[in-house]
Write an enzyme that holds these catalytic residues in place. Structure first.
Site, PDB file in Angstrom:
ATOM      1  N   CYS A   1      -2.605   0.123   9.676  1.00  0.00           N
ATOM      2  CA  CYS A   1      -3.627  -0.907   9.342  1.00  0.00           C
ATOM      3  C   CYS A   1      -4.398  -1.301  10.529  1.00  0.00           C
ATOM      4  O   CYS A   1      -5.510  -1.885  10.091  1.00  0.00           O
ATOM      5  CB  CYS A   1      -3.110  -1.703   8.216  1.00  0.00           C
ATOM      6  SG  CYS A   1      -1.778  -2.439   8.483  1.00  0.00           S
TER       7      CYS A   1
ATOM      8  N   HIS B   1       0.774  -1.314   0.001  1.00  0.00           N
ATOM      9  CA  HIS B   1       0.009   0.059  -0.177  1.00  0.00           C
ATOM     10  C   HIS B   1       0.762   1.313  -0.083  1.00  0.00           C
ATOM     11  O   HIS B   1       2.110   1.242   0.331  1.00  0.00           O
ATOM     12  CB  HIS B   1      -0.809   0.060   1.424  1.00  0.00           C
ATOM     13  CG  HIS B   1      -1.831  -0.906   1.206  1.00  0.00           C
ATOM     14  ND1 HIS B   1      -2.190  -1.898   2.421  1.00  0.00           N
ATOM     15  CD2 HIS B   1      -2.964  -1.329   0.323  1.00  0.00           C
ATOM     16  CE1 HIS B   1      -3.278  -2.744   2.226  1.00  0.00           C
ATOM     17  NE2 HIS B   1      -3.755  -2.212   1.078  1.00  0.00           N
TER      18      HIS B   1
HETATM   19  C1  CIR Z   1      -3.572  -7.992   3.258  1.00  0.00           C
HETATM   20  O1  CIR Z   1      -2.899  -8.303   2.400  1.00  0.00           O
HETATM   21  O2  CIR Z   1      -4.716  -7.504   2.767  1.00  0.00           O
HETATM   22  C2  CIR Z   1      -3.291  -8.066   4.751  1.00  0.00           C
HETATM   23  N1  CIR Z   1      -2.487  -9.421   4.897  1.00  0.00           N
HETATM   24  C3  CIR Z   1      -2.487  -7.100   5.182  1.00  0.00           C
HETATM   25  C4  CIR Z   1      -3.222  -5.572   5.097  1.00  0.00           C
HETATM   26  C5  CIR Z   1      -2.436  -4.578   5.643  1.00  0.00           C
HETATM   27  N2  CIR Z   1      -3.038  -3.408   5.489  1.00  0.00           N
HETATM   28  C6  CIR Z   1      -2.341  -2.099   5.518  1.00  0.00           C
HETATM   29  O3  CIR Z   1      -1.513  -1.897   5.452  1.00  0.00           O
HETATM   30  N3  CIR Z   1      -3.261  -0.921   5.428  1.00  0.00           N
END
Ligand code: CIR
Length: 252
Positions: A247, A160
């Site tokens: 996140c 991201h």
């Molecule tokens: C994913 O791949 O969607 C989750 N394992 C990690 C999401 C992390 N989110 C973020 O950095 N905003």
């Protein structure tokens, strides 16, 4: 200033979430401990923290930031880029509807909150493997209606936008070397994460304090030089699942 945060306790199945890290299987017990410390840190900074229960069959659901973008007057429910995560949105909608009117990103748009970086009145929206142009444009219309300006930023590397660049307040951004040189960030003062410490770019500003992942001494020293209080949190288990400090919460 933030007054509220929404978080979700990780489920026992959180190790089944999506990851590109190859850092080995995460420990549930350690993740629960680290998540608890994160919640306590938010509370100690004056936030009222709402803790949601794990969401069955959604092992990434504790990464609540991806399911919504919250502004002072609106909560925009996202359409996450990973299809497996779209079922997380209704429960986030229920939690946010108590605080804000809601809007949503519609197909074919996709958007993850992790791609949305608010820098005072200006918002950077990352175009990534999760967020497409249509999703960014839909969010942009909501932002413009509320007086924000915004611009898209190509996310070349990493999951991201906020995996590589974050807002430290006062016109300062913390960025990996790769993000630091991107033209959209030129108007800002940039603190560059130390070489080999890219993960530390995922540092979270909360009411004048910086929450930063533990174990990145070079970047920590640069943060100390900013004169803000810095709190280190152990993020080893979320990191194994491609997650970071930003996140794990929705802040507003
Ligand atoms: C994913 O791949 O969607 C989750 N394992 C990690 C999401 C992390 N989110 C973020 O950095 N905003």
């Amino acid at each position: 200033m933030f007054t509220h945060a929404i978080v979700r306790r990780p489920g026992r199945d959180f190790g089944l979430g999506i990851t590109t890290q190859g850092l080995g299987p995460p420990s549930y017990a350690l993740m629960v401990e680290q998540h608890g410390a994160y919640v306590e840190a938010l509370r100690s900074l004056g936030l009222q923290v709402e803790v949601l229960d794990p969401l069955p069959d959604h092992p990434d659901a504790h990464f609540v930031e991806d399911a919504a973008v919250v502004t002072p007057a609106l909560a925009v429910l996202t359409r996450p880029g990973a299809e497996a995560r779209r079922g997380e949105v209704p429960s986030i909608e229920a939690a946010l509807a108590r605080h804000r009117p809601t809007a949503r990103i519609e197909a074919p748009g996709t958007l993850d909150g992790g791609d949305v970086l608010v820098a005072d009145g200006h918002v950077f929206v990352g175009l990534s493997g999760r967020t497409n142009r249509e999703g960014a444009a839909q969010l942009g219309r909501h932002l413009e209606a509320q007086g924000f300006t915004w611009e898209p930023v190509e996310v070349g590397a990493g999951l991201h936008l906020k995996s590589g660049v974050n807002w430290l307040g006062g016109g300062v951004l913390l960025a990996t070397k790769a993000f630091a040189s991107l033209p959209p960030f030129r108007p800002y003062r940039i603190v560059a994460a130390e070489r080999g410490e890219d993960y530390a770019a995922n540092t979270l500003w909360i009411n004048g304090c910086l929450l930063t992942p533990a174990g990145f001494g070079g970047t920590r020293r640069k943060l100390d030089d900013l004169g803000m209080r810095v709190v280190e949190l152990d993020m080893s288990e979320a990191r194994k699942m491609d997650g970071g400090l930003t996140c794990l919460s929705l802040r507003f």
